[in-house]
Design an enzyme around this catalytic site. Structure first.
Site, PDB file in Angstrom:
ATOM      1  N   SER A 291       0.831  -1.199   0.000  1.00  0.00           N
ATOM      2  CA  SER A 291       0.000   0.000   0.000  1.00  0.00           C
ATOM      3  C   SER A 291       0.865   1.247   0.000  1.00  0.00           C
ATOM      4  O   SER A 291       2.043   1.216   0.401  1.00  0.00           O
ATOM      5  CB  SER A 291      -0.911   0.019   1.229  1.00  0.00           C
ATOM      6  N   ASP A 292       0.300   2.345  -0.447  1.00  0.00           N
ATOM      7  CA  ASP A 292       0.955   3.622  -0.199  1.00  0.00           C
ATOM      8  C   ASP A 292       0.718   3.999   1.268  1.00  0.00           C
ATOM      9  O   ASP A 292      -0.041   3.344   1.983  1.00  0.00           O
ATOM     10  CB  ASP A 292       0.431   4.698  -1.150  1.00  0.00           C
ATOM     11  N   TYR A 293       1.360   5.050   1.691  1.00  0.00           N
ATOM     12  CA  TYR A 293       1.427   5.409   3.108  1.00  0.00           C
ATOM     13  C   TYR A 293       0.024   5.608   3.685  1.00  0.00           C
ATOM     14  O   TYR A 293      -0.698   6.532   3.310  1.00  0.00           O
ATOM     15  CB  TYR A 293       2.241   6.698   3.245  1.00  0.00           C
ATOM     16  N   ASN A 294      -0.394   4.689   4.577  1.00  0.00           N
ATOM     17  CA  ASN A 294      -1.658   4.797   5.302  1.00  0.00           C
ATOM     18  C   ASN A 294      -2.888   4.654   4.401  1.00  0.00           C
ATOM     19  O   ASN A 294      -4.007   4.910   4.825  1.00  0.00           O
ATOM     20  CB  ASN A 294      -1.728   6.148   6.039  1.00  0.00           C
TER      21      ASN A 294
END
Length: 748
Positions: A291-294
């Site tokens: 995933s991308d950040y968060n």
């Protein structure tokens, strides 16, 4: 090696004991089996919580001794609750944390250490958009290879690069991280960077897992505003935004990161059709989705999940294997599995992919192969690495304008004035996302010019203005030293924080204070050269109209000053070409060379055609544009077989001559247009390029082969087909200055 052998015995025992307890007959040493056997043996012994730990990535924290795991991180490693770390590196420290994972956790599964190694690790290369301006695939691959050598020497296994997003809106700050506006150039750059990071053998200790990001259409954000909604047709998605990802998959990329945006109303971190159906089933990608950040948790903000658990379920059902930093898989999934809301088989599928990545890196064979302090010391910021950075920087510079052959400047000048806010700023030279790059390593333009000219030439310096703001108190000093000089070099442009993630702009102009500085210096009547720094196209109309020579230097990296001096004073000629269109003003955006013709193409004599009232429809500088210190002539463009069948390739030849008085490099560009098709086609599309070095008067005939795929369009079912009809071939030094000829594809 003795310590490692002892550790490996313990590692084997740690794995053996649970197997014996479960009555399994698997080998005690995971390195002794093939990939599938190792993965399935481990998976069979894992608790649900340990599985979710492998799908969890934690972020490191800064400290006086370097990046470290967060507070409580070691305990989580021992408990099997962490599979990877972001931003934790260092040969000694990564070995210590790996030892905790391998020798003190129940299953002894090695960790992955990841970082954003975007354009170099400690040796900072030009920013990716600048690298693309080189049109030199070999040099770009070598830059990624050097980044991998340095990063792995510091204990890293994984980078979140290359960014392969196509960007047609220069307001978007992340345009600096990609290869610009063209799917063909973007695809070739994606392949080169994947090859550079991953090498030819992933088990070698100097290879990084590469990550193609951001899947998909992130560069199409509305308004050029990062994280914003993307609304594109399915045809545009497949013709423009997907090709670089497909090229990265074909090149063997082992990791892909979904984008923050939505596509057709579905956030990419919940987009099962694009991830599972297209990426995995149709393209055959078998690597890791991180995933991308968060971003899995942010499915709640998108409005498609009501709770963290709902968001986590959507992410895993879509095929997003690893959650970056939110902890949502570790903390919110187990209950959903136990109460039947999520099939544990989906968790298992993601865990398999994570374990496969670790196996392919050779970490089950030797978990410490990336943690070698001797290699860390020997392979960081070496002279050879700096020289490679200098060479690529030179190739990335784009000479936008050079009236009267103002450049190159003579080294016999008595006095040179170097003026501007970017003349002596080390941090700016590195650009954004500089990994472990340090400002003190960078050579500023002022330093490079002084070193190149030596003690016999007087080099004066004034900052003149800040990069942005309204302080004009330095203008008088700038004018004073300009009047003393035989030539003035203006160093203007963006702050590195004006480009990259979340750094979007509604104007592409220079800050007002810098334009005032340029006007004041130009008014002295001295010969002026403008050097522009930045991470996006800039609308520099006043400079274009008033300054004889303009060089786009982007953010050139650690060897910025030396590379600039090489080019400004003629030891090397500029050879970069624009990988993205420079508009006259932001009102023209989006503007790109491979546009559609429309039913009413622009015509100055006809009001009712596609154009503007207040500015010409053409760009300030087109895609592929770039001058040098000589002239090139194109002759005898020809197609060897003017009529071909639909499954046949066509060979194209063109003769290029250096018609000037200096040696030079030219990037010869080949474009193609399908003249009449069942779906509208761009006015031209890049289909090949070659760099060639020619001496004065030298000619060379270059050959290009256009395979059927280069002529194909997507039919109504989005399948590639070659339709009968005529095609126009263009060859030249930019998208706007070409020779042309035609060939015909005949029906079978």
């Amino acid at each position: 090696m003795k310590a490692w052998r002892a550790g490996r015995v313990l590692f084997g025992l740690v794995l053996l004991l649970p197997a014996l307890a479960l009555g399994q007959a698997a080998a005690s040493d995971p390195a002794s089996g093939d990939e599938g056997a190792v993965v399935e043996s481990l998976l069979a012994r894992m608790t649900l919580e340990e599985k979710l730990g492998q799908l969890t990535q934690s972020r490191g924290r800064g400290s006086d001794t370097g990046p470290r795991v967060p507070e409580g991180g070691e305990a989580q490693i021992r408990a099997g609750q962490i599979g990877s770390f972001l931003g934790v590196y260092g040969a000694d420290y990564s070995r210590q944390m790996q030892q905790v994972a391998v020798e003190e956790s129940r299953l002894g599964i090695p960790l992955l250490f990841a970082h954003d190694v975007i354009h170099g690790f400690r040796t900072t290369f030009p920013v990716p958009l600048a690298e693309a301006a080189s049109f030199d695939l070999e040099a770009v691959e070598n830059a990624a290879r050097i980044a991998a050598v340095e990063a792995t020497a510091h204990g890293l296994h994984w980078t979140f690069a290359p960014m392969v997003d196509i960007a047609r809106d220069p307001r978007w700050g992340r345009i600096v991280e990609g290869a610009g506006e063209d799917p063909y150039l973007g695809s070739r750059m994606a392949e080169a960077r994947v090859r550079g990071f991953q090498g030819t053998d992933l088990t070698a200790p100097d290879t990084l897992l590469a990550t193609a990001k951001h899947f998909v259409a992130y560069g199409g954000a509305e308004g050029g505003r990062d994280y914003n909604t993307v609304d594109v047709s399915e045809r545009t998605l497949h013709e423009v935004y997907l090709p670089p990802f497909k090229a990265a998959v074909a090149a063997g990329v082992q990791s892909i990161m979904p984008a923050f945006n939505e596509v057709a109303g579905v956030p990419m971190h919940a987009h099962r059709p694009l991830i599972e159906t297209l990426l995995r089933e149709q393209w055959g990608f078998d690597g890791v989705l991180v995933s991308d950040y968060n971003a899995v948790q942010e499915l709640m903000q998108h409005g498609v999940a009501a709770t963290r658990t709902d968001a986590a379920i959507l992410g895993l059902e879509a095929g997003v294997d690893i959650d970056m930093v939110s902890g949502i898989y570790l903390e919110d999934v187990a209950e959903a599995v136990r109460d039947g809301r999520l099939d544990e088989a989906l968790v298992d599928a993601s865990v398999r992919r994570v374990l496969r990545a670790k196996y392919r890196l050779g970490l089950f064979d030797d978990p410490y192969r990336y943690s070698d302090p001797a290699r860390e010391a020997a392979m960081t910021l070496t002279p050879a690495h700096r020289e490679a950075a200098r060479e690529l920087a030179r190739k990335s510079f784009v000479l936008l304008k050079n009236d009267g052959d103002t450049l190159p400047l003579s080294k016999r000048l008595r006095t040179v004035a170097v003026i501007g806010p970017l003349a002596d700023d080390r941090r700016q030279m590195l650009g954004n996302w500089a990994a472990a790059g340090r400002p003190e390593d960078a050579v500023t333009p002022l330093d490079g010019i002084r070193a190149a000219l030596g003690p016999d030439v007087r080099v004066l310096h004034a900052q003149g203005a800040e990069i942005d703001g309204d302080d004009v108190s330095g203008l008088d000093e700038a004018v004073r030293i300009a009047r003393q000089a035989d030539a003035v070099i203006l160093m203007l442009g963006e702050d590195q924080e004006m480009s990259a993630e979340a750094n979007n702009r509604t104007t592409l102009d220079l800050p007002d204070v810098q334009e005032e500085l340029a006007q004041a210096v130009q008014a002295t009547g001295k010969p002026v050269v403008a050097v522009l720094f930045g991470g996006r196209p800039l609308s520099v109309n006043w400079l274009h109209d008033n300054v004889p020579s303009i060089l786009m230097a982007w953010f050139p990296g650690v060897e910025a000053g030396n590379a600039l001096a090489d080019v400004l004073f003629g030891d090397h000629a500029p050879s970069g070409k624009l990988p993205v269109t420079f508009p006259r003003n932001v009102g023209q955006v989006p503007i790109h060379y491979n546009h559609k013709n429309t039913g009413r193409p622009p015509d100055a004599e006809d009001k009712y055609t596609s154009k503007y009232l207040d500015v010409h429809w053409t760009p300030l500088y087109p895609f592929g544009h770039g001058l040098t210190y000589t002239r090139f002539r194109y002759d005898d463009l020809r197609v060897k077989t003017p009529r071909i069948g639909r499954g046949e390739a066509v060979d194209v030849e063109v003769t290029v001559t250096n018609a000037g008085g200096r040696a030079g490099d030219e990037v010869v560009q080949l474009y193609l247009r399908d003249d009449v098709a069942s779906f509208t086609r761009p006015v031209k599309e890049l289909r090949g390029f070659q760099r060639v070095t020619l001496q004065p008067g030298e000619s060379r005939t270059l050959r290009f082969r256009l395979e059927p795929e280069a002529m194909a369009l997507l039919d109504a079912d989005l399948r590639p087909v070659v339709e009968p009809g005529t095609f126009t071939v263009f060859a030249g030094g930019s998208s706007a200055e070409t020779s042309e000829t035609t060939f015909e594809v005949v029906a079978d």
